[in-house]
Design an enzyme around this catalytic site. Structure first.
Site, PDB file in Angstrom:
ATOM      1  N   ASN A  15       0.852  -1.228   0.084  1.00 31.29           N
ATOM      2  CA  ASN A  15      -0.034  -0.034   0.125  1.00 31.29           C
ATOM      3  C   ASN A  15       0.705   1.384   0.096  1.00 31.29           C
ATOM      4  OD1 ASN A  15      -1.430   2.395   1.182  1.00 31.29           O
ATOM      5  ND2 ASN A  15      -3.079   0.835   1.696  1.00 31.29           N
ATOM      6  N   ASP A  17      -0.057   4.568  -0.234  1.00 32.11           N
ATOM      7  CA  ASP A  17      -0.671   5.786   0.312  1.00 32.11           C
ATOM      8  C   ASP A  17       0.279   6.613   1.111  1.00 32.11           C
ATOM      9  OD1 ASP A  17      -2.856   4.475  -0.839  1.00 32.11           O
ATOM     10  OD2 ASP A  17      -3.842   4.335   0.928  1.00 32.11           O
ATOM     11  N   HIS A  18       0.961   5.990   1.798  1.00 31.67           N
ATOM     12  CA  HIS A  18       1.716   6.474   2.827  1.00 31.67           C
ATOM     13  C   HIS A  18       2.822   7.526   2.244  1.00 31.67           C
ATOM     14  CE1 HIS A  18      -0.364   4.051   5.623  1.00 31.67           C
ATOM     15  NE2 HIS A  18      -0.131   3.142   4.771  1.00 31.67           N
ATOM     16  N   ARG A  26       3.312  18.622   2.298  1.00 32.56           N
ATOM     17  CA  ARG A  26       3.928  19.712   1.998  1.00 32.56           C
ATOM     18  C   ARG A  26       3.498  20.279   0.654  1.00 32.56           C
ATOM     19  NH1 ARG A  26       9.223  21.096   3.993  1.00 32.56           N
ATOM     20  NH2 ARG A  26       9.350  22.595   2.494  1.00 32.56           N
ATOM     21  N   HIS A  51      -5.423   3.837  -2.131  1.00 33.43           N
ATOM     22  CA  HIS A  51      -6.701   3.996  -1.581  1.00 33.43           C
ATOM     23  C   HIS A  51      -7.049   5.413  -1.984  1.00 33.43           C
ATOM     24  CE1 HIS A  51      -9.444   4.279   2.189  1.00 33.43           C
ATOM     25  NE2 HIS A  51     -10.202   4.676   1.069  1.00 33.43           N
ATOM     26  N   ARG A  53      -9.190   8.234  -1.326  1.00 34.21           N
ATOM     27  CA  ARG A  53     -10.044   8.475  -0.299  1.00 34.21           C
ATOM     28  C   ARG A  53     -11.055   9.765  -0.890  1.00 34.21           C
ATOM     29  NH1 ARG A  53      -9.077   6.641   5.239  1.00 34.21           N
ATOM     30  NH2 ARG A  53     -10.708   7.737   5.753  1.00 34.21           N
ATOM     31  N   ARG A  57      -7.016  12.846   0.758  1.00 36.26           N
ATOM     32  CA  ARG A  57      -6.053  13.246   1.748  1.00 36.26           C
ATOM     33  C   ARG A  57      -4.670  12.860   1.352  1.00 36.26           C
ATOM     34  NH1 ARG A  57      -7.647  10.051   7.013  1.00 36.26           N
ATOM     35  NH2 ARG A  57      -9.416  11.195   6.573  1.00 36.26           N
ATOM     36  N   HIS A  58      -4.715  11.516   0.466  1.00 31.63           N
ATOM     37  CA  HIS A  58      -3.040  11.185   0.102  1.00 31.63           C
ATOM     38  C   HIS A  58      -3.088  10.957  -1.288  1.00 31.63           C
ATOM     39  CE1 HIS A  58      -5.076   7.382   1.253  1.00 31.63           C
ATOM     40  NE2 HIS A  58      -4.917   7.616   2.526  1.00 31.63           N
ATOM     41  N   GLU A  78      -8.357   0.705  -3.581  1.00 31.19           N
ATOM     42  CA  GLU A  78      -9.291   0.692  -2.449  1.00 31.19           C
ATOM     43  C   GLU A  78     -10.290   1.671  -2.487  1.00 31.19           C
ATOM     44  OE1 GLU A  78      -7.003   0.765   1.290  1.00 31.19           O
ATOM     45  OE2 GLU A  78      -6.088  -1.115   1.134  1.00 31.19           O
ATOM     46  N   THR A 109      -8.339   3.487   7.888  1.00 34.06           N
ATOM     47  CA  THR A 109      -9.557   2.787   8.020  1.00 34.06           C
ATOM     48  C   THR A 109      -9.506   2.011   9.321  1.00 34.06           C
ATOM     49  OG1 THR A 109      -9.141   2.425   5.645  1.00 34.06           O
ATOM     50  CG2 THR A 109     -10.819   0.868   6.534  1.00 34.06           C
ATOM     51  N   GLU A 159     -11.072  -9.310   2.452  1.00 35.86           N
ATOM     52  CA  GLU A 159      -9.735  -9.124   2.769  1.00 35.86           C
ATOM     53  C   GLU A 159     -10.084  -8.994   4.464  1.00 35.86           C
ATOM     54  OE1 GLU A 159      -7.589  -5.468   1.630  1.00 35.86           O
ATOM     55  OE2 GLU A 159      -6.261  -5.497   3.582  1.00 35.86           O
ATOM     56  N   HIS A 196      -3.774  -4.962   7.267  1.00 38.49           N
ATOM     57  CA  HIS A 196      -4.051  -3.664   8.384  1.00 38.49           C
ATOM     58  C   HIS A 196      -3.023  -3.827   9.481  1.00 38.49           C
ATOM     59  CE1 HIS A 196      -5.403  -0.045  10.266  1.00 38.49           C
ATOM     60  NE2 HIS A 196      -5.934  -0.091   9.180  1.00 38.49           N
ATOM     61  N   GLY A 197      -2.065  -3.187   9.795  1.00 42.73           N
ATOM     62  CA  GLY A 197      -1.290  -3.065  11.061  1.00 42.73           C
ATOM     63  C   GLY A 197      -0.275  -4.020  11.137  1.00 42.73           C
ATOM     64  N   GLY A 218       1.335  -1.839   4.209  1.00 43.36           N
ATOM     65  CA  GLY A 218       1.567  -0.450   3.902  1.00 43.36           C
ATOM     66  C   GLY A 218       2.648   0.339   4.932  1.00 43.36           C
ATOM     67  N   HIS A 219       2.069   0.673   6.057  1.00 41.24           N
ATOM     68  CA  HIS A 219       2.659   1.654   6.988  1.00 41.24           C
ATOM     69  C   HIS A 219       4.098   1.077   7.569  1.00 41.24           C
ATOM     70  CE1 HIS A 219       3.101   3.671  10.824  1.00 41.24           C
ATOM     71  NE2 HIS A 219       2.957   4.787  10.115  1.00 41.24           N
TER      72      HIS A 219
END
Ligand code: PXP
Length: 246
Positions: A15, A17-18, A26, A51, A53, A57-58, A78, A109, A159, A196-197, A218-219
């Protein structure tokens, strides 16, 4: 030793997105998520997840066009089930759409999609995606009634939300819910993904569930990339997954 049966190979979708989150902090033009996706692929990612959104936002609309142009692996989009997003998916035709719940105030999410609500609207959305040749996946909590409802809606995949496990990996109930949910979904003919996570530290027991065919992470990979670079971070995750899959 992992249980027999199930898929031998576990796909890793990353993912990105990050990467866009950092750029949007910025309102600049770097780092570029499409360039990141190409690096992920060269380091062994099996697919890219993004994703879009509703509040943008990203990931931005232009990012999706760039991703569709430059990625060579399948793109997993997503999105929330809205008319706007359905129209974007129909135009872009990604390999897969994962439907997710979206709340404006959330940081990420937070829970799975309640697929028992508005079944007609869900069925209509899934039918539109399937008619466009798009594989469909539903991001749900590992609850039997959500899995049953997903099968009744004829989604291709689910998922499983791994957030509860990631918050409490030492609690055996969180892993058992994923294992039982994956087996139940498989028996109903659903393909099973999870995410997730997940991190290199907690991914092992999830990767060992052979009914799970694909992870979305992702993160933790992007965070690790700050220290070791993106390709090394992807390889570390692959290694952590594969150790448990043998
Ligand atoms: N799967 C879904 C549906 C998500 O919304 C997210 C969060 O972006 C992920 C997987 C990946 O989660 P994480 O960034 O915590 O690895």
């Amino acid at each position: 030793m992992a249980a027999s049966g199930g898929a031998a190979y576990l796909r890793l979708f990353i993912n990105i997105d990050h990467v866009a989150t950092l750029r949007q902090a910025r309102h600049a033009d770097e780092p570029d998520p499409a360039a990141a996706a190409v690096l992920c692929e060269s380091a062994g990612a099996d697919g890219i997840t993004a994703h879009l959104r509703e509040d943008r936002r990203h990931i931005q609309d232009a990012d999706l066009d760039a991703l569709a142009r430059v990625t060579r692996t399948p793109l997993n989009l997503e999105m929330a089930l809205t008319d706007e997003m359905l129209a974007i998916a129909e135009r872009l035709r990604p390999h897969q759409v994962t439907l997710v719940p979206e709340r404006r105030q959330e940081v990420t999410t937070e829970g799975g999609l309640d697929v028992t609500r508005e079944p007609d609207r869900m069925a209509e959305g899934l039918a539109r995606l399937a008619a466009a040749g798009i594989r469909t996946s539903l991001f749900i909590d590992p609850a039997p009634r959500m899995i049953d409802a997903s099968a009744a809606l004829h989604a291709t995949a689910i998922e499983l939300h791994t957030g509860q496990y990631a918050h409490a990996p030492a609690n055996p109930a969180t892993l058992a819910a994923l294992r039982d949910g994956a087996a139940h979904a498989c028996a109903l003919g659903l393909a099973v993904h999870a995410g997730h996570g997940l991190t290199v530290r907690n991914v092992g027991p999830v990767a060992a569930i052979r009914d799970i065919q694909e992870l979305n992470i992702g993160h933790s990979i992007i965070s690790r990339a700050v220290f070791v670079g993106l390709e090394a971070a992807v390889r570390e995750m692959r290694t952590a997954m594969e150790q448990e899959r043998r």
